[in-house]
Each structure stands twice: as structure tokens, then as C-alpha cells.
Design an enzyme around this catalytic site. Structure first.
Site, mmCIF file in Angstrom:
data_model
loop_
_atom_site.group_PDB
_atom_site.id
_atom_site.type_symbol
_atom_site.label_atom_id
_atom_site.label_comp_id
_atom_site.label_asym_id
_atom_site.label_seq_id
_atom_site.Cartn_x
_atom_site.Cartn_y
_atom_site.Cartn_z
ATOM 1 N N ASN A 92 0.820 -1.413 -0.129
ATOM 2 C CA ASN A 92 -0.163 0.005 0.042
ATOM 3 C C ASN A 92 0.910 1.148 -0.290
ATOM 4 O OD1 ASN A 92 0.707 -0.971 2.876
ATOM 5 N ND2 ASN A 92 -0.568 0.900 3.309
ATOM 6 N N CYS A 152 -2.776 4.695 7.839
ATOM 7 C CA CYS A 152 -3.115 3.931 8.961
ATOM 8 C C CYS A 152 -1.725 4.020 10.096
ATOM 9 C CB CYS A 152 -3.221 2.720 8.507
ATOM 10 S SG CYS A 152 -4.675 2.377 7.584
HETATM 11 N N1 PMP Z 1 -5.034 -3.187 4.239
HETATM 12 C C1 PMP Z 1 -4.481 -2.442 3.536
HETATM 13 C C2 PMP Z 1 -3.296 -2.544 2.398
HETATM 14 C C3 PMP Z 1 -4.812 -0.850 3.556
HETATM 15 O O1 PMP Z 1 -4.334 -0.211 2.807
HETATM 16 C C4 PMP Z 1 -5.864 -0.647 4.593
HETATM 17 C C5 PMP Z 1 -6.235 0.862 4.676
HETATM 18 N N2 PMP Z 1 -6.870 1.310 3.449
HETATM 19 C C6 PMP Z 1 -6.095 -1.571 5.396
HETATM 20 C C7 PMP Z 1 -5.889 -2.918 5.223
HETATM 21 C C8 PMP Z 1 -7.395 -1.252 6.737
HETATM 22 O O2 PMP Z 1 -8.417 -0.921 5.946
HETATM 23 P P1 PMP Z 1 -9.566 -0.373 6.782
HETATM 24 O O3 PMP Z 1 -9.029 0.610 7.689
HETATM 25 O O4 PMP Z 1 -10.674 0.015 5.770
HETATM 26 O O5 PMP Z 1 -10.084 -1.425 7.724
#
Ligand code: PMP
Length: 396
Positions: free
Chosen positions: A151, A324
Site C-alpha cells: 500500500n 494508518c
Molecule cells: N490493508 C491495506 C493494504 C490498507 O491500505 C488498509 C487501509 N486502507 C487496510 C488494510 C485497512 O482498511 P480499513 O481501515 O478500511 O479497515
């Protein structure tokens, strides 16, 4: 209007998706668990949505899809639920060093629960080494979790080879597909993932909804205990507006993904080409094996954070890394795993494009970035004196 280049952190809901969701807040409010007509219609709509998600990833059967509250929950359900399910078989789990923070922290949690967790390293482009992965496998290994792509730097992982290796060794293979979901088609017939994490917002659906795909015959232990919805694996009344929106987003993307990815790649390549004309600027990650909407740069002598703030003043919204992980002050674990120095990892700029990015957005950042880099380098105590002199002359 701002230029928004942080699609990996959040994507706007596609207006077509929003339209499809609206009735589910008001007139179609039924709970699929109810036995009356409202419940009956909700069940039909829920199963139709499940079918659309199955078609999105070419899954043979919609029974293989479990709706969740998003990718974090899907990762928890797949990895923790999968580990608990296989506890009698073994206690060893393998993840990669550059997983999303939700998976890294699941690894730490499982270690506290008595599991052994290995972290496979990556090369300088952020791609995992299959030989090293194979050598980590023992008779105790029950699960491998490696994302389809990073990501942060977009590096595409060899998931086909990993799935073959896992199959040969009779180990479950889980993958978080979120980072590549909007640009690289998923086909679980071609790559036989055992468990796959999907997110709605990453394909222009609403946030707070996602799914876990489980290959036929695979079941995980629930981590939410309650009324036994979602085949007993994920209790809680289904988020109907969210699920309807997710399914509509998947239907739209399935039809448009190739065209969309090709368009983004052209814009992204122009961005990379132009930004790398700035002296002492570098692309993090692999030049070709990367998701079509990702560009991640670093610039000698300056910090990503200062760049982000200066760009913000110009109404260009970017990131320095994963949203995150922004609560930690540590440099990106992904870039450190690629072998970057502390200061290099702090100097990075993450630009992610999406459905509503236009060429004029790319032109705007290309226009303002060189001047910002120059100004920040003039102020930086790290800039060597010969370069400083040259920059000062250019600035005057
Ligand atoms: N996995 C990846 C690769 C992410 O980029 C993200 C955040 N978009 C997540 C998991 C977690 O997603 P969420 O905050 O919608 O639970």
C-alpha cells in the site's frame, strides 16, 4: 479546488454507488434475519450483492464471501480466525516485513497468544524473496499472509508462486488485496488464494464495509460472537447500505478496471518522468512491478513532511506514507525493509492517483514541486554548499 493525490488513504464514493445505496437507508431498511417481507427482500438483496462480489473476483460460489466491517476486520478474521482454526496442526505463521500495519499488529497479537510468527524480508524494490519464504516454512507452518501489493510503494508480490508453494506444502495462503484492488483484476480461479481480504472504499464504495473470501472447504473460527450471521463466521446484523454500495462499486469496477488502470498508468508515468527530472530525486519501489496508480519518491536533503506541508499550501494534498501508520513517528517500516537509511525513509512522498484524477492535477504538481524542493533545500542544513550555491542562484 484542491488536487487530491492520496487515493490509497481514502477514495470518494462513486456517485453511481451512492445512488444505489440511498434506498437502503430509508425504504429498504429490512434486516435479512427477519422472517417477514422486509426481511425476505433484504435477504434477496444481500445474496445478490454477495454474488456481485463473487463475480468481481471470479469466485465460483457466492457462499465463499463473508461480509465484514472492512479490511482490518477481514485481516483479523482471516489470520486470527485461520490460526485458531488450525491450532492443532501447528503454531507457526509467516507474514512479510512490509505488510499493512493491521497485519503487523495481528502478528504481534498472535505471538502473545503463543504462536510463532516469522517475517519474510523483501528486496530493495519491496518484493518478497520466494527462496527465503520457502526456507521459513516448517512442519508447524499453518498460514502465510502476504499482500497482493504494497500500500506504500505499490510493489506487486508474486502471489501466483506463493499460492503454488503454499498449496504444495498444504499451508493456507491469505492475502490482503486492498492495495491492488482498484487497478489489478482479481481472479481466484487463476491464483487459488485460500483467504482474501477485500475492501469497499478501495474500489470507490463506502467505508466501513469489506469482505473475506474463503476458498471452498475453508472455514475460520469467528472472532465476533453473536447471532451467527454470515455462515456463523461473522455475527452482527448486516450493514445493508454498505454492502449494496460495495457490490455496486465492484460491478462498476469489473466493467471498467482495465481501461481505468491504463488511463492511470499513463498519468502516473508522466508524473514519475517529470518528478525524476528534479536533481537527486528517486523513485521508491520497483519501476515496472508496481500498481498503476502508485508513485513514491524521495528527495535528498529534505523531509517528506515539509514537502507535504508546502504542497498543502499550494492546495495539493499528498501523503508521506500509509495513513494508518501516521500515528507512529517512526520512519516507514516498508522503506526501512527495502534497505533505506532512516533519513531516506523520512524523506519520502507518496502520491496515489484514482478515478477522478485528471491530467491537469498531474500538471499542477509537476509545476509546483520543483520550486518547493528548491526552497526547502535552500533552508536545509543538510544541503551541500556547492548545491546550495547553485540553488540560490536559480532562486534569484
Ligand atoms: N490493508 C491495506 C493494504 C490498507 O491500505 C488498509 C487501509 N486502507 C487496510 C488494510 C485497512 O482498511 P480499513 O481501515 O478500511 O479497515
Amino acid at each position: 479546488m484542491s488536487v487530491y493525490l492520496d487515493y490509497q488513504a481514502a477514495k470518494p464514493v462513486d456517485p453511481r454507488v451512492f445512488e444505489a445505496m440511498k434506498p437502503y437507508f430509508t425504504k429498504n431498511f429490512g434486516n435479512p434475519s427477519s422472517l417477514h417481507n422486509y426481511g425476505f427482500h433484504a435477504t434477496n438483496d444481500l445474496e445478490e450483492a454477495r454474488q456481485k462480489i463473487a463475480e468481481f473476483i471470479n469466485a465460483p460460489n457466492s457462499d465463499n464471501i463473508i461480509f465484514t466491517s472492512g479490511a482490518t476486520e477481514s485481516n483479523n478474521l482471516g489470520i486470527i480466525g485461520g490460526a485458531l482454526r488450525n491450532k492443532k496442526k501447528g503454531n507457526h505463521i509467516i507474514i512479510s516485513e512490509i505488510e499493512h500495519i493491521s497485519i503487523l499488529n495481528i502478528g504481534k497479537y498472535l505471538e502473545k497468544q503463543g504462536f510463532r510468527v516469522s517475517r519474510v524480508p523483501v528486496d530493495r524494490f519491496g518484493i518478497i524473496n520466494l527462496g527465503k519464504l520457502e526456507r521459513l516454512i516448517t512442519d508447524e507452518t499453518i498460514l502465510i499472509s502476504i499482500s497482493t501489493a504494497s500500500n506504500e510503494i505499490g510493489s506487486i508480490q508474486p502471489v501466483e508462486e506463493i499460492s503454488q508453494l503454499a498449496q504444495k506444502k498444504n499451508i493456507w495462503f491469505h492475502s490482503d488485496a486492498v492495495a491492488s484492488e482498484s487497478t489489478i483484476p482479481l481472479d481466484v480461479e487463476k491464483v487459488p488464494f485460500d483467504l482474501l481480504t477485500l475492501s469497499s472504499n478501495d474500489i470507490y464504495g463506502p467505508r466501513g464495509v469489506g469482505a473475506l473470501y474463503l476458498k471452498k472447504g475453508i472455514r475460520v473460527n469467528p472472532i465476533l460472537i453473536g447471532g451467527g450471521q454470515e455462515h456463523g463466521m461473522r455475527s452482527g446484523s448486516e450493514n445493508m447500505p454498505g454492502i449494496i454500495g460495495f457490490a455496486k462499486a465492484a460491478e462498476i469496477l469489473k466493467a471498467e478496471i482495465n481501461e481505468e488502470a491504463a488511463r492511470l498508468k499513463i498519468l502516473r508515468d508522466k508524473l514519475i518522468r517529470e518528478v525524476l527530472k528534479i536533481p537527486k530525486s528517486y523513485l521508491n519501489g520497483h519501476a515496472e512491478r508496481r500498481t498503476p496508480n502508485n508513485a513514491n519518491f524521495r528527495f535528498d536533503y529534505i523531509e517528506g513532511e515539509s514537502l507535504l506541508l508546502s504542497l498543502k499550501d499550494e492546495k495539493v494534498e499528498v501523503a508521506t506514507g500509509s495513513a494508518c501508520s501516521s500515528k507512529t513517528l517512526e520512519p516507514s517500516h516498508t522503506l526501512m525493509s527495502c534497505g533505506l537509511l532512516h533519513e531516506e525513509a523520512h524523506g519520502s512522498l507518496l502520491l496515489t492517483l484514482g478515478r477522478f484524477t485528471e491530467e491537469k492535477d498531474i500538471d499542477k504538481i509537476i509545476k509546483v514541486l520543483p520550486g518547493i524542493v528548491r526552497k526547502l533545500r535552500i533552508l536545509s542544513p543538510l544541503t551541500p554548499s556547492d548545491l546550495l550555491k547553485k540553488l540560490q542562484e536559480e532562486e534569484n
